[in-house]
Motif scaffolding. Sequence first.
Motif, PDB file in Angstrom:
ATOM      1  N   UNK A 126     -76.553 -12.589  77.849  1.00  0.00           N
ATOM      2  CA  UNK A 126     -76.652 -11.073  78.090  1.00  0.00           C
ATOM      3  C   UNK A 126     -78.187 -10.812  79.598  1.00  0.00           C
ATOM      4  N   UNK A 127     -77.644  -9.543  80.310  1.00  0.00           N
ATOM      5  CA  UNK A 127     -78.502  -9.377  81.422  1.00  0.00           C
ATOM      6  C   UNK A 127     -79.798  -9.393  81.032  1.00  0.00           C
ATOM      7  N   UNK A 128     -80.236  -8.952  80.046  1.00  0.00           N
ATOM      8  CA  UNK A 128     -81.818  -8.987  80.220  1.00  0.00           C
ATOM      9  C   UNK A 128     -82.308 -10.443  79.868  1.00  0.00           C
ATOM     10  N   UNK A 129     -81.784 -11.577  79.402  1.00  0.00           N
ATOM     11  CA  UNK A 129     -82.126 -13.165  79.186  1.00  0.00           C
ATOM     12  C   UNK A 129     -81.392 -13.148  80.882  1.00  0.00           C
ATOM     13  N   UNK A 130     -80.817 -13.009  81.548  1.00  0.00           N
ATOM     14  CA  UNK A 130     -80.400 -13.153  82.507  1.00  0.00           C
ATOM     15  C   UNK A 130     -81.411 -13.074  84.257  1.00  0.00           C
ATOM     16  N   UNK A 131     -82.335 -12.116  83.433  1.00  0.00           N
ATOM     17  CA  UNK A 131     -83.337 -11.483  84.085  1.00  0.00           C
ATOM     18  C   UNK A 131     -84.345 -12.136  84.140  1.00  0.00           C
ATOM     19  N   UNK A 132     -84.881 -12.284  83.262  1.00  0.00           N
ATOM     20  CA  UNK A 132     -85.821 -13.361  82.445  1.00  0.00           C
ATOM     21  C   UNK A 132     -86.215 -14.398  83.236  1.00  0.00           C
ATOM     22  N   UNK A 133     -84.658 -14.700  82.856  1.00  0.00           N
ATOM     23  CA  UNK A 133     -84.264 -16.216  83.706  1.00  0.00           C
ATOM     24  C   UNK A 133     -84.648 -16.144  85.053  1.00  0.00           C
ATOM     25  N   UNK A 134     -84.530 -15.336  85.986  1.00  0.00           N
ATOM     26  CA  UNK A 134     -83.842 -15.507  87.706  1.00  0.00           C
ATOM     27  C   UNK A 134     -85.911 -15.323  87.924  1.00  0.00           C
ATOM     28  N   UNK A 135     -86.419 -14.639  87.033  1.00  0.00           N
ATOM     29  CA  UNK A 135     -87.804 -13.871  87.622  1.00  0.00           C
ATOM     30  C   UNK A 135     -88.529 -15.284  87.373  1.00  0.00           C
ATOM     31  N   UNK A 136     -88.208 -16.055  85.964  1.00  0.00           N
ATOM     32  CA  UNK A 136     -89.056 -17.387  85.840  1.00  0.00           C
ATOM     33  C   UNK A 136     -88.468 -18.026  87.094  1.00  0.00           C
ATOM     34  N   UNK A 137     -87.767 -18.748  87.099  1.00  0.00           N
ATOM     35  CA  UNK A 137     -86.942 -19.838  88.227  1.00  0.00           C
ATOM     36  C   UNK A 137     -87.651 -19.381  89.446  1.00  0.00           C
TER      37      UNK A 137
END
Length: 188
Positions: free
Chosen positions: A159-170
Amino acid sequence: MKAVNQGQLLEKLEAEVERQLQETIKVFQNLTEEELLKPAANGGWSIAQCLAHLNSYGDYYLPRIKAGLESQRDVSTAETYKSSWLGVLFTRMMDPATGKKKYKSIKEHTPPTELDAYAVVGEFVRQQEALLAYLRLCQKTDLGSIQIPISVLKWLHLNLGDILQFLVAHNQRHMCQARKSVFASAGQ
């Protein structure tokens, strides 16, 4: 996975993206091309390669985030957000504070050694500004209602929330890697 306040999560992500953007403008934009292209002392990626790697992820995710947000214009905002177990796992793997293991980049995200360093930095700035704009748009949607395929396994959606958190952490992980190169080249 406990539910968190969606607004607070977005504010936290926005603050980190803003921090990364400001660091790029203040530090990386002021380096010489030679400094940006110099391989890390340990044989790792140069600063430009770190940012090119992040740009490749932005090239994949930013259009999908935009399309997801555009498809959900009439969806009401959720007050809380709950990450999936897989989203938490991927984010923890990339987060510099919790993901200490090194991973080999897949071919499509491996940066070349020959780069236009200034163009790479400029593209990273552009992508961070776009990500900030999308995070602000997310205030008007339900982060759990938009599904996005992950770049390494397109059949798998988060979901978008998980993608955003992954992208920012990456991004944070590779900004730390690039920062180490700056300090090493400055003799610190």
